[in-house]
Design an enzyme around this catalytic site. Structure first.
Site, PDB file in Angstrom:
ATOM      1  N   CYS A  89      33.175  49.238  41.445  1.00 45.52           N
ATOM      2  CA  CYS A  89      33.639  47.854  41.276  1.00 45.52           C
ATOM      3  C   CYS A  89      32.530  46.900  40.852  1.00 45.52           C
ATOM      4  O   CYS A  89      32.806  45.827  40.317  1.00 45.52           O
ATOM      5  CB  CYS A  89      34.274  47.350  42.563  1.00 45.52           C
ATOM      6  SG  CYS A  89      35.730  48.292  43.074  1.00 45.52           S
ATOM      7  N   HIS A 338      41.407  42.071  40.006  1.00 46.21           N
ATOM      8  CA  HIS A 338      40.162  42.843  40.093  1.00 46.21           C
ATOM      9  C   HIS A 338      40.178  43.890  38.991  1.00 46.21           C
ATOM     10  O   HIS A 338      40.539  45.049  39.212  1.00 46.21           O
ATOM     11  CB  HIS A 338      40.078  43.493  41.472  1.00 46.21           C
ATOM     12  CG  HIS A 338      38.874  44.336  41.699  1.00 46.21           C
ATOM     13  ND1 HIS A 338      37.734  44.281  40.910  1.00 46.21           N
ATOM     14  CD2 HIS A 338      38.613  45.287  42.660  1.00 46.21           C
ATOM     15  CE1 HIS A 338      36.839  45.138  41.352  1.00 46.21           C
ATOM     16  NE2 HIS A 338      37.357  45.768  42.416  1.00 46.21           N
ATOM     17  N   CYS A 368      31.717  44.523  47.176  1.00 44.34           N
ATOM     18  CA  CYS A 368      31.740  45.883  47.694  1.00 44.34           C
ATOM     19  C   CYS A 368      32.028  46.857  46.557  1.00 44.34           C
ATOM     20  O   CYS A 368      32.707  46.513  45.585  1.00 44.34           O
ATOM     21  CB  CYS A 368      32.784  46.023  48.789  1.00 44.34           C
ATOM     22  SG  CYS A 368      34.451  45.529  48.290  1.00 44.34           S
TER      23      CYS A 368
END
Length: 382
Positions: A89, A338, A368
């Site tokens: 991510c 996201h 994260c």
């Protein structure tokens, strides 16, 4: 040591799953933000040193070094290389770090860092399941070394989100209240035109498609995710389609091309911890970054922490004591989506513009990442 400067930062709107950007090839999505940066800043395209893109699940249209493909699809100089990286991510936040490090080392002067993800076409974890015909079901439990160290249950983001909610005592109602606030902040930002300077519209999509006019009552109707008893889709980040990019240059490039810097990279670092907990690393990574930078959170005017799940951001807020009023002030990934490989520079683009809007000086970004990792970047508005 030489400085690295942010000259410009742009992004596409976040297109909801099967929404207005879902039909666009990843290379064309990435090309859109690259072309915008080149056209806006007047540097001859053949004088760029590199293009560094973050991307996850690099199969199908995302394969074949999407950074290079996007640059070429934009019609730009064939002389300029590109490379694609995967820190899960945090991939495009890491792209910023690599670009800044190249500039600070004196080996490059003009670098674009960004990312792209088309999650409608290539759903999350597609790469992890690509080897199923060969008998491998995930990247972890087929490894003897991994199983000996962490056991046969593979780490999952849903399990981590649930564990965090339990450890920090976050109820379903608290998670949903946080998620609702994320949507409300994003909707307000859109209505007030706060994203107008950073978004380059595409395919008729002018604004982020993902924020929802929802309610706690609607959220309470959703089922729990994958064995959780607190985590639902309502308190999770949204899958979406998007691209984002930033122009990072040296002081020599500022003078050579007559550019005005908008921010300076004050600090960059990355840390990691238990990969089974996975999503808690922003907490120790923030402490590490501030210590290395010789700063305190009191000096930070705005924070962007990726809302992979509400529990991630809420645990970070609890541990650090940083004001929620100064965190994700225009909404987070629960509302704005996201897009994996594009999220890092999406967040930093919004952070830069928010510092300019609010008059703040320092902004901190963390997120994260798979494997129990977390990048931290501190930028100083100039």
């Amino acid at each position: 040591m030489p400085e690295a400067y942010i000259v410009d930062a742009v992004r596409t709107p976040t297109g909801r799953r099967k929404g207005g950007l879902s039909h666009i090839h990843a290379a064309d999505l990435g090309a859109h933000v690259l072309r915008a940066l080149v056209e806006r800043n007047g540097i001859p395209d053949h004088e760029y040193d590199d293009v560094i893109f973050g991307c996850v699940d690099t199969i199908g249209p995302l394969a074949g070094d999407i950074a290079r493909t996007s640059w070429l699809a934009a019609g730009l100089s064939q002389e300029v290389p590109g490379t694609t990286i995967d820190r899960q991510c945090g991939s495009s936040q890491q792209a910023v770090h690599f670009a800044a490090q190249a500039v600070m080392s004196g080996t490059q002067d003009v670098v674009i860092a960004g990312g792209v993800q088309t999650m409608t076409q290539i759903p999350i974890s597609s790469a992890m399941t690509a080897a199923e015909p060969l008998g491998f079901t995930d990247p972890f439990t087929g490894s003897e070394g991994w199983v000996q160290r962490y056991g046969k249950q593979p780490p999952t983001q849903f399990r981590s989100a649930q564990m965090i909610a339990e450890k920090w005592g976050l109820s379903r109602a608290e998670l949903e209240a946080y998620a609702l606030e994320s949507h409300n902040r994003a909707l307000r930002a859109i209505e007030e035109g706060r994203f107008a300077r950073e978004i380059v519209p595409l395919a008729g999509v002018q604004h982020d498609e993902t924020p929802r006019r929802t309610s706690l009552e609607k959220m309470a109707e959703l089922d729990f995710l994958f064995g959780c008893d607190r985590v639902t889709a309502a308190v999770s980040s949204q899958t979406c389609d998007a691209a984002s990019a930033m122009l990072i240059v040296s002081e020599a490039a500022l003078k050579r091309y007559g550019l005005t810097p908008r921010a300076r990279i004050q600090h960059l670092s990355v840390r990691a911890e238990d990969p089974v907990w996975m999503l808690t690393a922003p907490i120790p990574a923030t402490a590490y970054a501030l210590k290395r930078a010789g700063m305190s959170l009191d000096q930070i005017d705005r924070v962007e922490i990726n809302e992979a799940f509400a529990s991630v951001a809420m645990a970070w807020l609890k541990e650090t004591g940083y004001p929620h009023e100064q965190t994700n002030v225009n909404g987070g990934a629960i509302a704005l989506g996201h897009p994996l490989g594009a999220t890092g520079t999406r967040l930093m683009t919004s952070l830069l513009h928010e510092l300019e809007r609010s008059g703040g000086r320092y902004g901190l970004q963390t997120m994260c990442e798979g494997g129990g990792q977390a990048n931290v970047t501190i930028i100083e508005r100039l």
